[in-house]
Every structure is written in C-alpha cells, then in structure tokens.
Motif scaffolding. Structure first.
Motif, short mmCIF file in Angstrom:
data_model
loop_
_atom_site.label_atom_id
_atom_site.label_comp_id
_atom_site.label_asym_id
_atom_site.label_seq_id
_atom_site.Cartn_x
_atom_site.Cartn_y
_atom_site.Cartn_z
N PRO A 1 0.79 -1.22 0.16
CA PRO A 1 -0.18 0.12 -0.56
C PRO A 1 0.83 1.50 -0.29
O PRO A 1 0.77 2.33 -0.58
CB PRO A 1 -1.01 -0.16 1.26
CG PRO A 1 -0.81 -1.16 1.33
CD PRO A 1 0.13 -2.55 1.80
N VAL B 1 1.46 4.07 -3.06
CA VAL B 1 1.03 5.55 -2.67
C VAL B 1 1.82 6.60 -3.29
O VAL B 1 0.91 7.49 -3.80
CB VAL B 1 0.38 6.01 -1.17
CG1 VAL B 1 0.26 6.89 -1.23
CG2 VAL B 1 -0.75 5.14 -0.72
N LEU C 1 1.72 6.75 -6.84
CA LEU C 1 0.72 7.17 -7.65
C LEU C 1 1.19 8.66 -7.15
O LEU C 1 0.52 9.01 -8.27
CB LEU C 1 -0.26 6.55 -6.83
CG LEU C 1 -1.23 7.51 -7.43
CD1 LEU C 1 -1.20 7.40 -9.16
CD2 LEU C 1 -2.64 7.35 -6.34
N LEU D 1 -7.09 8.46 -11.73
CA LEU D 1 -5.90 6.38 -11.93
C LEU D 1 -6.00 6.17 -12.91
O LEU D 1 -6.94 5.58 -13.77
CB LEU D 1 -6.38 6.29 -10.20
CG LEU D 1 -5.39 5.27 -10.15
CD1 LEU D 1 -4.09 5.53 -9.97
CD2 LEU D 1 -6.75 4.41 -8.86
N LEU E 1 -6.41 9.59 13.95
CA LEU E 1 -7.26 9.68 13.06
C LEU E 1 -8.62 9.64 13.96
O LEU E 1 -9.62 10.15 14.11
CB LEU E 1 -7.50 9.14 12.25
CG LEU E 1 -8.67 9.33 11.25
CD1 LEU E 1 -8.59 10.91 10.46
CD2 LEU E 1 -8.86 7.98 11.07
N LEU F 1 -11.41 12.44 15.66
CA LEU F 1 -12.43 12.89 14.83
C LEU F 1 -13.34 14.04 15.50
O LEU F 1 -14.17 15.11 14.99
CB LEU F 1 -12.96 11.34 14.23
CG LEU F 1 -12.68 10.67 13.08
CD1 LEU F 1 -12.81 9.70 12.46
CD2 LEU F 1 -12.60 12.45 11.58
N PRO G 1 -4.36 14.05 8.46
CA PRO G 1 -4.73 12.43 8.93
C PRO G 1 -6.44 12.68 8.51
O PRO G 1 -6.75 11.80 7.71
CB PRO G 1 -5.02 11.59 10.44
CG PRO G 1 -3.09 12.11 10.89
CD PRO G 1 -3.63 13.34 10.00
N ILE H 1 -6.73 13.83 5.45
CA ILE H 1 -6.62 13.16 4.31
C ILE H 1 -7.89 12.50 3.59
O ILE H 1 -8.34 11.78 2.54
CB ILE H 1 -6.02 12.29 4.77
CG1 ILE H 1 -4.17 13.17 4.33
CG2 ILE H 1 -5.92 11.40 3.32
CD1 ILE H 1 -2.79 11.98 4.57
N MET H 2 -8.58 11.58 5.21
CA MET H 2 -10.21 11.23 5.46
C MET H 2 -10.74 11.47 4.36
O MET H 2 -11.42 11.12 3.76
CB MET H 2 -10.25 10.37 6.78
CG MET H 2 -11.03 10.14 6.62
SD MET H 2 -10.81 7.99 7.43
CE MET H 2 -12.24 7.62 7.87
N LEU I 1 -10.39 11.01 0.84
CA LEU I 1 -10.68 9.98 0.46
C LEU I 1 -12.01 9.78 0.10
O LEU I 1 -12.25 8.74 -0.45
CB LEU I 1 -9.45 9.26 0.51
CG LEU I 1 -7.90 8.94 0.63
CD1 LEU I 1 -7.79 8.27 1.62
CD2 LEU I 1 -7.78 8.43 -0.62
N GLU I 2 -12.44 9.75 1.23
CA GLU I 2 -13.74 8.95 1.26
C GLU I 2 -14.63 9.97 -0.43
O GLU I 2 -15.79 8.97 -0.88
CB GLU I 2 -15.00 10.00 1.72
CG GLU I 2 -14.51 9.25 3.61
CD GLU I 2 -15.11 9.92 4.29
OE1 GLU I 2 -16.26 9.26 5.00
OE2 GLU I 2 -14.97 10.49 5.30
N LEU J 1 -10.09 10.18 -4.82
CA LEU J 1 -8.69 8.82 -4.79
C LEU J 1 -7.85 9.65 -6.03
O LEU J 1 -8.32 9.49 -7.13
CB LEU J 1 -8.75 7.64 -4.95
CG LEU J 1 -7.46 6.50 -5.62
CD1 LEU J 1 -6.42 7.04 -3.40
CD2 LEU J 1 -7.58 4.99 -5.31
N ALA K 1 -0.42 12.07 1.19
CA ALA K 1 -0.49 10.63 2.57
C ALA K 1 1.34 10.25 1.58
O ALA K 1 1.85 10.27 2.89
CB ALA K 1 -1.16 9.36 1.14
#
Lengths: 299, 287, 349
Positions: free
Chosen positions: B43, B47, B50, B58, B229, B233, B244, B247-248, B251-252, B255, B263
């Motif tokens: 992973p 990342v 990418l 992507l 995270l 939150l 974080p 980023i989250m 990402l939801e 991408l 990241a």
C-alpha cells in the motif's frame, strides 16, 4: 538484580519522603482520570438515557437502547459482521504471519534489524495512508485489476472496493506487523535446544512444531492474538474507506450515531457493547487457549 | 524481552538446517516471507508511486511522471493547514506527555508506593480503549464541561491537545519504565559510594542513562499524535482539522495523485522520525 | 587508610536473619577476605559497611568514627562492584574524575590523581574510551582506579573477579594484592573462591548462615580449623567419627588413631588428604591398613581412595612428582594409610 532493586530507596539519612512517588505520578494520573476515565463513565451513563429528537438526550434510566440494539436485526448484524471480520483477519494474520515470525526469530542475517524496521515502518505512518494505498491497488482502475485484465485473467475489472473482501485484506495487512512482532518476541524467548532435543529423540519437523514449539509458544501467541483481535474489532478508517456502504462495522456505526443521527444514548450503547463485547470475546479465546496448552506445562 | 542469544561462531551451531525430505522448504519459506513483506508494504509503495503519476485520474500504467501534485497539495489550504495543525498538536502533546509521563514513570518504578501497580494500569489504560469511543466520550464530556464552565472546548486547539496527551502519556510510561527496569542498579550505588548524595547520583548518573528512552518517548509520542485519526475525529473544529482527517475526508470522495502526494508527505515525515527513534530505542521491543 | 571495627553487627530481613552477631577488628593496612558459600551473609555484611543496607543492630567504626548513622556518600569507602558498575555515558577518565568531583578535589589535583591512578592500573592509553569499548578485564581495572582515586579509608571489593575468566582471575588478583600492599590499603575482599582468599588475604573470616565460623590467617584456618564447617569448606578433609579413649581417638568402626594430646571431649577427627602417605609397610605414627579403591589422575595430583580394613574410606592426595619409572599405585593393591598424630585435628562437635 531486577528492576525492583532499582527502587531501593536510599537508606540511613537522606531517606526519601513517603509522598514523593505518589506526587510524581499524580499529575499524569489526574489527566488520564479526568480526560479518559470520567468521560468513559459518563458515556456509560448516557447509554441509559432516553433519546429525544428535539433535545437529543434526556436524563433517564432506561434499558431501551440496549433492548433496541439486541432486538434490531440490523445492529445485531453489524456486531456479528464486526466479530467475524475481526476473527477472520486475526486468524489470517496468525496463519500468514507465523512463518514470518519464525523466520525472523531464527535468522542470523545481518539484515535482521532492517527486516524489523520494515515491519515497524507501516505501523507508524497511520492507518488512513495505508487504506489509501489499498484503494489504489484494489480500485476498478487500480493496480490489481490492471494486472488481472492485462493478463487476461478477468474480462473486465473485478469489483474489489467496497466489499467485505477489501476490508478483510486491508485490516489483515494493518494488523499483521503487530502480530509478527509479538510472535517473534515470543519465539525468540524459547530456547531452541528444545527443538533440537525433540529432533534428537526422533521427532520430525511437523511433530516438533505441534508437540513442542506450539505449546511452549501458546501463551505468548494467545496474548498477541488477543491484542490483534481487539485492534480489528475497533477498526475505523479501514472499514470506512475500503468497505463504504458495502459493509458496516461497529466503530463506524457508532460514530454515525453520534455525529449524524445525534442519538447520543444509542451511540453510547453501541460504544459500550463494542468495548465489553470485545473484551469478553478476547478473554474467552485467551482462556480457551490457556486451557488447551498451558495446563500441559508445569506452572 | 529476550533477544536472540546466538552470535558469531556460536550461531552456526544453531542455524536452522532442514535436511532430507524437503530441501526446497527453506527456499519456499524465504519466498513466502518475501511475499508477506510485499503484502504489508505494497500500500505504501503504491501510494508513493501514484503521487508521481502524470495523469489526474488513476490509471495504470501511468503516461508519465511529474512533481506537480506535491506543489498542488501544498497550495491546497486544507492540506497545508492540516499539516501545520497536526504538527502543532503533536509537538505540544509530545512535550506535555513526556514531561508528565517521565515524572509518573519515575514515581512508579523508582519510588514504589502502595498504589503504584494501580497507577501504572491507569496510565496505560488509554491504549486499550478504541479511539473512536474515547473520542466520542471526550467530545460529550467537553460539551458538558462547556455548559458548566461557560467556555469553548470542543474544536479548540487546547481541547485536542489535552486529549492527545492521553495518548502520549501511556507510550512514554511504557518506554521509560521498560528502560528503567533494564538499568543496572549497582551503577547508581557506585555513584553514591564515590561520594554523590542520592539526589546527585540520580541527576548525574541515572537520568542521563535514561536519556535515550526519554528521547525515543518524545519522538514516538509525536508520531502517535500526528497520525491519530479516531480520537481526533470528534474533537476537531471548522478550519482546524488534522492532516489524517483532511486526507480521510478527501479520500471518501476522491482518489488521485494529489491525495497520494499528501499521504506520501506523511509517510516520509513519520518514516524519518521512526528511523531516528530506532537509533535510541529498539522499537520492535516496544510496539 | 584506617582501621575498621565491626561490633555485633546484625541484619534481619523480616523473619530471616542474614547476618548475626558479626564482630571483627581489622587493622590499618590489612586485607581481610570474607569467604563462604552463597547466602552466607558476606555480601550483606560488606554492603552494611558501605552503607547500602542499614544494620538491624550493631555498630561499624572506621578509624574512630562511628559511621553507622552516616549515609553512603559520606563514608568514603571505595567499592569495586561485581559487574564493575562503570558509568556508561562517561569515558574512563570521566568515570575516575566523578568521585573526585564529589569530594570537591580542586581541578589541578584532580587531573594529577586521575593520571596517577590510571597509571597504576595501566589504563592511561585508554582514558578516552567508553566502557562499552573495553574488555571485562579493562573495565575491572577502571573500576579499581575509580575507587582508589578518592583515597578511601577502606577499600571494599565485592566478588570483583567472578566475571573474569580463570587465567585473568589469577593475574588480576595478584595485581590487586600488589597494589593493596604498596598503598597500605585497609581492604575487605568478599569472595566464594577459596583459592583467591587463601592467596591474597592477611586474614580470612569464614562465614556460614550469617555467622562467622572462624577468623584468622589462611594458614591457621587451614591447618587448625575451629569446626567441621571450616574444615570441610577449606580444601578437603577426611573425617572420622568416634570418641576419645585415653590419649587416642577410637572411631566408630574401632580404628585406633593416635592424635595429639587433649583428645578429651572430641567427637570427630580430621586429617587432610595431603598429609596421608600411602606406604607398603607401616612406619611410625598412624598406619591404617587397607586396599586401594580408586586412583584419579588430576594432572598435578593423584587422588587415591583407600578402603580401610575397618570399612572406612580415606582419601590420600599425592603430588605427581614421583620419579619416572616408579610403578603407579594401582587399584586393589594393599597399602598402609600413614599420617602423623600432629596432623590430626580434633573437633568437639
């Protein structure tokens, strides 16, 4: 001499005041008590309150939230899903990770510390980033599908994302380093002469593994597995990013209840069920393993 | 924790040898281990890879490589502010956590008192509670306190730092206690025998011996706070999110190489700190 | 340097007594070894003298000063620890300098003393090294130098040689003894190794179960042990149980042994194996007939066990310096175990 000797307080004149120890530990204890313990207890108390769409929470003492949780098939399902995903990931991590741990415990390579660092590295960069990585790999336009389609193994991209499979893959990858490090530590603590003794007495590799290595390693394995199981049960980022709506687990569900539904009592209930349920299951499996293996060893 | 007992010439005596029926077993084992490492690390590899892709969407294989996403990421307010905010929180939480934690560890291990076992359990307990649950509990408690004290707590810098301190204290206590248990008590005795009073012996001899553990605790606490995270939150406010979380949230929905760049920056920062920490304390024993 | 007086020192931990009624006067410049099996209380006693353990009762005087109420850092007893206890974050020179700083020795004199003491232990070249860069023997020497630099009144050594390999142990103990004599240091040396104690001590105190069994010069303790424990602990001894009969001693099996006068009240008789000669014919003195049971070749010695006609066994130790060509003693041969009455030791217990 052990660490206990370290605590030998100076004798004969220059005696340390009795309250020194407690007063040094006090500030940190106060912080943890006030910021963690008290709120958790409050949360527990909230789970017995009543949810009102207007006031959000009314002081009460009712079991209605717990009843709702256990009666509603949707939430029962969420819990059961969480448990089997966690169990599956734990078992996978154990089965796949044990050979790695064994390798590390026995290797004489001078790159050993590098191997270990490579394990610790993913643990430190954060779960969100790791989940992002899996999104890149498992997406419809991702690396895995590109390879599959390119090699002709699939006619069109396979849907990996937002399925239980993705969550299991991602979570297993997240917890495996923890498990490997724990197992490695346990295995290194074993005197490998017992393995040699077994072989000397005629036991083949599998027999040695099953009858000698495993029972000795069992308590450590149990402890490590328990930790990993708890981590899987509590997972948030990975299920949310990789599972989406395809899979609902406890931690995301309870977060939703508090923030989106604003139903604090029910959210609190979910939290309590998660924490207690996890603890109970973990202790149960720990006890079972102890019964199976530890009894055969002299205490 | 035990360390491998065999080195040098002795090691050959105990090196695993698999003769007979499965001579290829060793090769299979090594290959499997390699595969597992790839599984755990891929992973992160992807990342980073990418983040350099030319295309905005992507697509494998990439048409080219570029650094533009890193520039774009930094220009993006949410990420830039998130990075800085995470830094600020982590630094303060690490400092506070280390100060409180070292003090507590010393009190518990060195000046053992009646409740020290209980205190130790209490200080390590935050590690057992799911981050989400803790975050929510603290959030609700803050709300109650806000009403009571008539001041803002939720979503503030201070509120978040205090919560993070509850993360850094347990790790500090763990690291420092372990180091203290490993110290040779006769070294401090030697200092006292040479004329140092208890206090001088502690300050000039024992504390310096704990320095690696303390530094490692500080660095490790920083990492734990930065990458957190779940706890954060519930406690962040508008305009003040951690990296974080930023980023989250991205990402939801999306991408792309931009988020990969962000990241990657996190990976780089935390990776370097981890390497530095490893110089001070063997991390494998701690985690 | 000063004399040390220990009066009725006692240490009790909960229900068990680690040291009881320990009294000893150590002269200025004397090296006394505390010797005994593990758990006999020798280290506890040493640590009480250093101040790490508070005695339950008794006093310790160094010079004429009662140091019992003083804390460790005020006693000026230089101690060498079993595992050296060097400060890992300081160089050799800094390790040595530490004690001098604590005793507020001015900088110029500090440097001079550091140089002198490192020269004494031959560690001058390595003064800027860190402990982890030194071998065990080198660390040992730094530990000694560090303790000596502060010019202590008493020099305390807690099993300092037990972590060294055999050859080094002999070398280092001789160096320590030479240093001690040259400097006239009042020294207490704790060990469980009797050869060490015998080799370097002016006097030895043998301890067992917290009590002093006997104090005296090595030769005295070896040739005239006060009780069975000392006799058995130091070297080897052949024991016979029995009772006196007139001027002689008669064993349980009826063997008659001529001991020196004053056999009254004795219940055991002992004679050292090296004092037992094996001869084909009886000579003057005691000559007990028997058959050789075994002869164990130990390099420089031959240890022969003889089964006496009376049923008892006697061990004889013979140096392997016999002229070559002489027939070795074989099992089964008939011999007489001969020893002088003066070589017998009688014990009241």
């Amino acid at each position: 001499m052990t660490g206990a000797a370290m605590t030998a307080v100076p004798t004969s004149a220059g005696r340390v005041p009795r309250m020194l120890g407690p007063s040094m530990a006090f500030p940190a204890s106060l912080v943890v008590l006030l910021i963690i313990m008290v709120p958790i207890l409050m949360l527990f108390r909230y789970s017995f309150n009543h949810f009102d769409t207007v006031e959000m929470m009314q002081e009460a003492f009712t079991f209605e939230n717990y009843v709702r949780f256990f009666a509603d098939p949707y939430y029962r399902d969420v819990f059961i899903t969480t448990v089997w995903v966690a169990a599956l990931c734990t078992v996978l991590a154990l089965v796949l990770g044990f050979p790695v741990a064994y390798f590390l415990a026995k290797t004489q390579s001078r790159y050993k510390s590098l191997f270990i660092i490579l394990l610790v590295f993913p643990l430190m960069v954060g779960n969100v980033v790791r989940a992002a990585g899996w999104m890149v790999i498992l997406g419809n336009a991702g690396a895995l599908n590109t390879v599959l389609v390119g090699l002709g193994l699939a006619a069109e991209p396979v849907q990996f994302m937002y399925t239980p499979t993705a969550v299991v893959i991602g979570t297993t990858a997240v917890v495996m380093p923890y498990l490997i490090l724990t197992l490695q530590s346990v295995l290194e603590g074993i005197d490998f002469s017992v393995e040699e003794a077994a072989q000397n007495l005629g036991a083949g590799f599998l027999t040695t593994f099953r009858r000698v290595l495993l029972p000795i390693a069992a308590p450590g394995v149990a402890a490590g597995t328990m930790l990993v199981f708890i981590l899987c049960m509590n997972a948030y980022a990975t299920p949310v990013l990789l599972g989406g709506t395809g899979l609902t687990m406890m931690a995301p569900a309870l977060y939703d209840q508090i923030t989106r539904a604003s139903n604090w009592p029910f959210g609190a209930t979910l939290a309590l069920v998660l924490v207690c349920g996890t603890l109970l299951l973990a202790l149960l499996s720990n006890w079972l393993i102890h019964r199976r293996y530890v009894r055969t060893m002299a205490s | 924790m035990a360390t491998s007992a065999t080195t040098g010439a002795d090691a050959d005596v105990h090196a695993p040898v698999r003769r007979g029926r499965f001579p290829w077993a060793r090769c299979l084992h090594s290959t499997f281990v390699g595969l597992m490492y790839f599984f755990m690390l891929c992973p992160l590899i992807f990342v980073v890879w990418l983040s350099f892709f030319e295309d905005a969407i992507l697509y494998f294989p990439p048409s080219g490589y570029t650094l533009q996403w890193y520039v774009k990421a930094w220009a993006n307010d949410a990420f830039a502010n998130g990075f800085v905010f995470s830094l600020q929180v982590a630094v303060l939480a690490a400092i506070c956590g280390v100060v409180l934690g070292v003090l507590a560890a010393l009190g518990i291990v060195r000046y053992r008192f009646a409740g020290s076992r209980a205190a130790n359990t209490l200080l390590l307990s935050p590690l057992l509670i799911p981050g989400i649950v803790a975050g929510i509990a603290i959030y609700l408690a803050y709300l109650a306190a806000e009403n009571f004290l008539d001041m803002d707590i939720v979503g503030t810098y201070g509120g978040l730092v205090i919560a993070h301190v509850c993360l850094t204290i347990p790790w500090t206590v763990r690291l420092v206690s372990a180091s203290m248990a490993g110290l040779d008590p006769s070294i401090e005795e030697a200092a006292r025998n040479l004329g140092a009073s208890g206090r001088v012996a502690f300050l000039r001899i024992t504390l310096p011996m704990l320095r690696p553990a303390i530094v490692a605790a500080a660095l490790f606490s920083f990492v734990v706070s930065f990458e957190n995270l779940e706890l954060s939150l519930s406690l962040v406010g508008p305009g003040r999110t951690t990296l974080p979380i930023a980023i989250m949230q991205y990402l939801e929905f999306n991408l792309d190489p931009t988020i990969a760049a962000v990241a990657s920056v996190q990976i780089l920062l935390l990776g370097i700190i981890m390497l530095v920490t490893d110089r001070f304390v063997k991390l494998s024993q701690v985690v | 340097m000063a004399k040390v007086s220990i009066e009725r020192l006692k240490k009790q931990f909960g229900g068990s007594v680690a040291v009881s009624d320990f009294s000893l006067d150590i002269a200025d410049g004397e090296l006394v070894a505390f010797l005994g099996p593990s758990g006999c209380g020798k280290t506890t006693t040493l640590r009480m003298i250093a101040g790490f353990i508070e005695p339950t009762a008794g006093t310790i005087r160094i010079g004429d000063v009662d140091v019992t109420p003083l804390p460790v850092h005020k006693r000026n007893t230089g101690m060498v620890f079993q595992r050296y206890a060097l400060f890992p974050h300081m160089t050799v020179a800094e390790n040595v300098s530490f004690g001098l700083e604590m005793h507020k020795v001015p900088a110029a004199e500090r440097d001079a003393r550091i140089r002198t003491v490192l020269d004494m232990v031959r560690m001058t070249q390595l003064r800027d090294r860190y402990p982890r860069q030194l071998s065990g023997g080198q660390q040992q020497r730094v530990a000694i130098a560090r303790a000596l630099a502060i010019q202590p009144k008493v020099f305390l050594l807690d099993e300092p040689l037990s972590n060294l390999d055999a050859k080094l142990r002999v070398e280092v103990r001789e160096e320590i003894r030479a240093l001690q004599q040259r400097l006239g240091l009042t020294t207490i040396f704790v060990t469980h190794d009797q050869e060490e104690a015998l080799a370097i001590a002016d006097r030895m105190a043998i301890m067992h179960d917290g009590k002093v069994q006997q104090v005296g010069a090595p030769q005295t303790l070896y040739e005239q042990p006060a009780n069975l424990f000392v006799a058995d602990f130091l070297g080897k001894m052949n024991f016979f149980r029995g009772a006196p009969d007139g001027a002689a001693f008669v064993t349980e099996r009826g063997t008659r042994i001529a001991a020196q006068s004053g056999a009254g009240g004795a219940r055991h008789l002992g004679v050292r194996p090296e004092r037992v000669r094996l001869a084909a014919q009886p000579g003057d003195g005691n000559a007990l007939p028997g058959t050789v049971e075994s002869a164990v070749y130990l390099g420089s010695l031959l240890e022969v066990r003889v089964q006496l006609d009376s049923g008892e066994t006697v061990s004889s130790q013979v140096a392997n310096g016999a002229p070559r060509g002489q027939a070795p003693i074989g099992t089964g041969s008939r011999v007489y175990a001969c020893f002088e009455p003066a070589d017998c030791v009688l014990f009241a217990e």
